[in-house]
Design a protein around this motif. Sequence first.
Motif, PDB file in Angstrom:
ATOM      1  N   GLY A  11       0.801  -1.212   0.000  1.00 34.42           N
ATOM      2  CA  GLY A  11       0.000   0.000   0.000  1.00 34.42           C
ATOM      3  C   GLY A  11       0.832   1.259   0.000  1.00 34.42           C
ATOM      4  N   THR A  12       1.966   1.189  -0.661  1.00 34.94           N
ATOM      5  CA  THR A  12       2.892   2.322  -0.669  1.00 34.94           C
ATOM      6  C   THR A  12       3.116   2.807  -2.096  1.00 34.94           C
ATOM      7  N   PRO A  13       2.979   4.092  -2.330  1.00 35.44           N
ATOM      8  CA  PRO A  13       3.220   4.625  -3.683  1.00 35.44           C
ATOM      9  C   PRO A  13       4.611   4.271  -4.180  1.00 35.44           C
ATOM     10  N   ARG A  14       4.739   3.968  -5.450  1.00 39.62           N
ATOM     11  CA  ARG A  14       6.055   3.677  -6.025  1.00 39.62           C
ATOM     12  C   ARG A  14       7.042   4.787  -5.691  1.00 39.62           C
ATOM     13  N   ARG A  15       6.583   5.994  -5.815  1.00 41.77           N
ATOM     14  CA  ARG A  15       7.433   7.143  -5.523  1.00 41.77           C
ATOM     15  C   ARG A  15       8.172   6.977  -4.208  1.00 41.77           C
ATOM     16  N   LEU A  16       7.462   6.506  -3.191  1.00 36.84           N
ATOM     17  CA  LEU A  16       8.062   6.415  -1.877  1.00 36.84           C
ATOM     18  C   LEU A  16       9.025   5.246  -1.785  1.00 36.84           C
ATOM     19  N   LEU A  17       8.728   4.169  -2.470  1.00 35.85           N
ATOM     20  CA  LEU A  17       9.663   3.039  -2.468  1.00 35.85           C
ATOM     21  C   LEU A  17      11.006   3.494  -3.035  1.00 35.85           C
ATOM     22  N   ARG A  18      10.946   4.297  -4.073  1.00 37.09           N
ATOM     23  CA  ARG A  18      12.203   4.800  -4.649  1.00 37.09           C
ATOM     24  C   ARG A  18      12.875   5.760  -3.672  1.00 37.09           C
ATOM     25  N   TYR A  19      12.066   6.537  -3.019  1.00 38.90           N
ATOM     26  CA  TYR A  19      12.604   7.489  -2.032  1.00 38.90           C
ATOM     27  C   TYR A  19      13.290   6.740  -0.894  1.00 38.90           C
ATOM     28  N   TYR A  20      12.679   5.712  -0.381  1.00 34.15           N
ATOM     29  CA  TYR A  20      13.280   4.943   0.705  1.00 34.15           C
ATOM     30  C   TYR A  20      14.612   4.359   0.254  1.00 34.15           C
ATOM     31  N   GLU A  21      14.647   3.908  -0.971  1.00 32.12           N
ATOM     32  CA  GLU A  21      15.906   3.376  -1.496  1.00 32.12           C
ATOM     33  C   GLU A  21      16.964   4.468  -1.542  1.00 32.12           C
ATOM     34  N   GLU A  22      16.572   5.619  -2.026  1.00 39.44           N
ATOM     35  CA  GLU A  22      17.494   6.754  -2.109  1.00 39.44           C
ATOM     36  C   GLU A  22      18.033   7.116  -0.730  1.00 39.44           C
ATOM     37  N   GLN A  23      17.201   6.935   0.287  1.00 33.64           N
ATOM     38  CA  GLN A  23      17.603   7.262   1.651  1.00 33.64           C
ATOM     39  C   GLN A  23      18.386   6.128   2.310  1.00 33.64           C
ATOM     40  N   GLY A  24      18.570   5.048   1.567  1.00 33.30           N
ATOM     41  CA  GLY A  24      19.354   3.941   2.095  1.00 33.30           C
ATOM     42  C   GLY A  24      18.597   3.036   3.041  1.00 33.30           C
ATOM     43  N   LEU A  25      17.275   3.043   2.941  1.00 36.78           N
ATOM     44  CA  LEU A  25      16.473   2.198   3.828  1.00 36.78           C
ATOM     45  C   LEU A  25      16.121   0.872   3.187  1.00 36.78           C
ATOM     46  N   LEU A  26      16.233   0.830   1.884  1.00 36.21           N
ATOM     47  CA  LEU A  26      15.698  -0.296   1.128  1.00 36.21           C
ATOM     48  C   LEU A  26      16.664  -0.576  -0.008  1.00 36.21           C
ATOM     49  N   ALA A  27      16.981  -1.856  -0.199  1.00 35.77           N
ATOM     50  CA  ALA A  27      17.888  -2.186  -1.299  1.00 35.77           C
ATOM     51  C   ALA A  27      17.175  -3.070  -2.302  1.00 35.77           C
ATOM     52  N   ALA A  28      17.440  -2.845  -3.563  1.00 31.70           N
ATOM     53  CA  ALA A  28      16.878  -3.688  -4.611  1.00 31.70           C
ATOM     54  C   ALA A  28      17.979  -3.952  -5.610  1.00 31.70           C
ATOM     55  N   ASP A  29      18.057  -5.182  -6.108  1.00 30.13           N
ATOM     56  CA  ASP A  29      18.986  -5.318  -7.215  1.00 30.13           C
ATOM     57  C   ASP A  29      18.226  -5.103  -8.506  1.00 30.13           C
ATOM     58  N   ARG A  30      18.983  -5.055  -9.590  1.00 30.03           N
ATOM     59  CA  ARG A  30      18.380  -4.627 -10.832  1.00 30.03           C
ATOM     60  C   ARG A  30      18.349  -5.740 -11.856  1.00 30.03           C
ATOM     61  N   ALA A  31      17.260  -5.864 -12.543  1.00 25.57           N
ATOM     62  CA  ALA A  31      17.164  -6.776 -13.674  1.00 25.57           C
ATOM     63  C   ALA A  31      17.989  -6.183 -14.811  1.00 25.57           C
ATOM     64  N   PRO A  32      18.330  -7.007 -15.809  1.00 25.04           N
ATOM     65  CA  PRO A  32      19.161  -6.517 -16.920  1.00 25.04           C
ATOM     66  C   PRO A  32      18.582  -5.267 -17.580  1.00 25.04           C
ATOM     67  N   ASN A  33      17.282  -5.154 -17.548  1.00 21.61           N
ATOM     68  CA  ASN A  33      16.673  -3.993 -18.204  1.00 21.61           C
ATOM     69  C   ASN A  33      16.620  -2.754 -17.315  1.00 21.61           C
ATOM     70  N   GLY A  34      17.155  -2.889 -16.090  1.00 19.22           N
ATOM     71  CA  GLY A  34      17.181  -1.734 -15.218  1.00 19.22           C
ATOM     72  C   GLY A  34      16.049  -1.707 -14.207  1.00 19.22           C
ATOM     73  N   TYR A  35      15.087  -2.580 -14.355  1.00 19.88           N
ATOM     74  CA  TYR A  35      13.969  -2.642 -13.416  1.00 19.88           C
ATOM     75  C   TYR A  35      14.465  -3.080 -12.043  1.00 19.88           C
ATOM     76  N   ARG A  36      13.890  -2.516 -11.005  1.00 20.05           N
ATOM     77  CA  ARG A  36      14.220  -2.968  -9.649  1.00 20.05           C
ATOM     78  C   ARG A  36      13.652  -4.360  -9.414  1.00 20.05           C
ATOM     79  N   ASP A  37      14.404  -5.142  -8.660  1.00 15.81           N
ATOM     80  CA  ASP A  37      13.941  -6.501  -8.335  1.00 15.81           C
ATOM     81  C   ASP A  37      14.059  -6.693  -6.824  1.00 15.81           C
ATOM     82  N   TYR A  38      12.920  -6.769  -6.167  1.00  8.71           N
ATOM     83  CA  TYR A  38      12.907  -6.849  -4.707  1.00  8.71           C
ATOM     84  C   TYR A  38      12.769  -8.289  -4.234  1.00  8.71           C
TER      85      TYR A  38
END
Lengths: 126, 126
Positions: A11-38
């Motif tokens: 129930g969290t806007p995508r915007r905020l998931l990216r923000y949390y990552e930017e703040q170092g709270l959340l890590a995601a690795d990336r698929a070859p196409n650049g998509y985040r993979d959680y």
Amino acid sequence: MRIGELSERTGTPRRLLRYYEEQGLLAADRAPNGYRDYPEGCVDRVLQIRGLLASGLPTRIIKQILPCINDPRAIHVSDPTPETIATLEDERRRMTDRIECLLRSRDAISNYLEAVRRAQRPTAAR
Amino acid sequence: MRIGELSERTGTPRRLLRYYEEQGLLAADRAPNGYRDYPEGCVDRVLQIRGLLASGLPTRIIKQILPCINDPRAIHVSDPTPETIATLEDERRRMTDRIECLLRSRDAISNYLEAVRRAQRPTAAR
DNA sequence: TCAAACCCTCACATCGGTGTGAAGGTCAAG
DNA sequence: CTTGACCTTCACACCGATGTGAGGGTTTGA
């Protein structure tokens, strides 16, 4: 899982998931196409983050707290500088304050609601 | 008491005391010269306000909650519209969520600190 | 092959709580 | 009477969390 699914399940806007990552709270690795993979665990992690944010903690502090929560029993005694420890102790105190304040207020609300209920159903099934 | 004393006794900038008043959280009557004059009880009230703000509640909600806390046992059954009651119930749930989140996190921090302490004092007074 | 539904980054806007200071009134002490 | 410490209102600025959307790439299914 991709960001859309994580967004929906928490129930969290995508915007905020990216923000949390930017703040170092959340890590995601990336698929070859650049998509985040959680990984699966992110669902709980995001809920933790949101809960703490809603409780008034800034991302800067949450970032320091999360490792304590996640490390499942296995403490990395690697990093904790005496400074970090002091911060944690400080923050624990603050959290205790918050908890007490919320408890007091919640109980007051409960009492109030209870009283109103009694007043509205005057001498009913008694 | 005047704003300076209230500020000092609550550790709250004058600016914020005026802001809380503007938001309808705090009432002061005025001396003939226009100075705010606070009753004694304001000290506790301000501390309550600050605690709730620090716990993530917006002034809009605090405004609705404060009456429940202050009414010392004597409920004014006057106002509460069904709408207000619903809001209070909602907010009580949210507060419970916060409390649980904070409790979990605080305990996790405590465990962490405890573990670090044990690791740092390796097999001491045992 | 094209449309829809995803994803990406970047950037500007909003909102609430808070900081800061200007311009000025009041009052007690020297 | 003046100085310094209080008070007043007003306004602009900042910061962190969040909203919104532009401009563009990828994948899936008709």
